[in-house]
Write an enzyme that holds these catalytic residues in place. Sequence first.
Site, short mmCIF file in Angstrom:
data_model
loop_
_atom_site.label_atom_id
_atom_site.label_comp_id
_atom_site.label_asym_id
_atom_site.label_seq_id
_atom_site.Cartn_x
_atom_site.Cartn_y
_atom_site.Cartn_z
CB SER A 142 -3.03 2.18 6.34
OG SER A 142 -2.31 2.69 7.45
CE1 TYR A 155 -1.73 -2.99 7.97
CE2 TYR A 155 -0.84 -0.76 8.07
CZ TYR A 155 -1.92 -1.62 8.12
OH TYR A 155 -3.20 -1.13 8.31
P1 NDP Z 1 -9.72 -5.90 12.97
O1 NDP Z 1 -8.62 -6.81 13.40
O2 NDP Z 1 -10.70 -5.42 13.97
O3 NDP Z 1 -10.50 -6.51 11.73
C1 NDP Z 1 -9.88 -7.23 10.72
C2 NDP Z 1 -10.94 -7.93 9.91
O4 NDP Z 1 -10.33 -8.65 8.83
C3 NDP Z 1 -11.72 -8.94 10.73
O5 NDP Z 1 -13.09 -8.87 10.41
C4 NDP Z 1 -11.14 -10.26 10.28
O6 NDP Z 1 -12.13 -11.27 10.38
C5 NDP Z 1 -10.81 -9.97 8.83
N1 NDP Z 1 -9.81 -10.90 8.33
C6 NDP Z 1 -8.54 -11.06 8.76
N2 NDP Z 1 -7.94 -12.05 8.10
C7 NDP Z 1 -8.86 -12.54 7.23
C8 NDP Z 1 -8.86 -13.60 6.28
N3 NDP Z 1 -7.78 -14.37 6.08
N4 NDP Z 1 -9.98 -13.85 5.58
C9 NDP Z 1 -11.10 -13.10 5.78
N5 NDP Z 1 -11.16 -12.08 6.65
C10 NDP Z 1 -10.05 -11.81 7.37
O7 NDP Z 1 -8.94 -4.67 12.32
P2 NDP Z 1 -9.39 -3.24 11.74
O8 NDP Z 1 -10.84 -3.06 11.75
O9 NDP Z 1 -8.53 -2.25 12.40
O10 NDP Z 1 -8.84 -3.40 10.24
C11 NDP Z 1 -9.65 -3.27 9.09
C12 NDP Z 1 -8.80 -2.67 7.97
O11 NDP Z 1 -8.43 -1.35 8.33
C13 NDP Z 1 -7.52 -3.43 7.69
O12 NDP Z 1 -7.31 -3.52 6.30
C14 NDP Z 1 -6.46 -2.55 8.32
O13 NDP Z 1 -5.20 -2.69 7.71
C15 NDP Z 1 -7.05 -1.17 8.07
N6 NDP Z 1 -6.56 -0.12 8.93
C16 NDP Z 1 -6.61 -0.24 10.29
C17 NDP Z 1 -6.10 0.76 11.10
C18 NDP Z 1 -6.07 0.64 12.60
O14 NDP Z 1 -5.36 1.42 13.24
N7 NDP Z 1 -6.81 -0.28 13.19
C19 NDP Z 1 -5.52 1.98 10.52
C20 NDP Z 1 -5.55 2.03 9.09
C21 NDP Z 1 -6.06 1.02 8.33
P3 NDP Z 1 -11.91 -12.78 10.89
O15 NDP Z 1 -10.85 -12.79 11.91
O16 NDP Z 1 -13.28 -13.13 11.37
O17 NDP Z 1 -11.54 -13.54 9.62
#
Ligand code: NDP
Length: 241
Positions: A142, A155
Amino acid sequence: MSVEQKRRALITGASSGIGKATALAFAKAGIDVALVSRSVDKLRAVCEAVSHTGVEAKAYEVDLACLTQVQEKMQAIALDFGDIDILVNNAGMGYTAALSETPLADWQRVIDLNLTSVFQCIMGILPRMRERGTGTIINITSIAGKQAFPDWGAYSVSKAGLMTLSQTLAQEERTHGIRITAICPGAVNTELWDTETVHANFDRSKMLTPEIVAQSILHAVSLPQQAVIDELTIMPRAGAL
Ligand code: NDP
């Protein structure tokens, strides 16, 4: 597409946001996808959505917060699905609070999922990549891993750690034919902003879309094997919101 060109990707956090968009983009590009998260129903819906592409797509329910099981679960997926050419470490959580108000348990939870689970996913997949002398690992970090923002301490530390993990791994593995890319997005309009651990009031219309980030990830994995994008920062034109 010929058998030689066919590639298999494992994408964590593929049930929503950037991971889901990446799964859709990869499938469209002819890459088989093994999809990992806790919500198997949502993963199956993604598999269903790509069924017309003809690629193989399979859902695997894994809670990446259960750190001691992650490595062996990744190995089991690779055995079931086939050797993994591309590992996209995308799963993660957002978390906002001033450091002075961050309980130890919250700190631990953020570091466990955003950093240590990635380390363990890599440890599950890397040995076979080494044996095969090829592989691409994408870590979704990020802009917060490169720049400090108030109230994003735990974070930011988790993502800064992931940046350093990516850089170190890249140095260690390049002679083994494995390339590592850190993708550093600014704000992306996903469900992360609706989760109970995130309290921020940004203009979501100014954010990147998950599809834009997915295209950058696809670009990184589509480069010829002799080239690597070490780090790619992609920001909303409006900048850090
Ligand atoms: P979402 O909340 O849309 O997606 C998060 C994903 O992580 C989901 O598929 C969720 O699946 C999975 N997840 C969460 N906890 C677990 C767990 N314990 N085990 C397995 N899977 C898990 O967020 P984003 O798409 O935004 O985030 C994706 C990545 O991008 C993250 O690493 C985030 O830090 C990074 N990011 C996001 C930004 C933003 O502004 N959105 C900016 C920069 C980086 P489920 O709940 O089904 O387990």
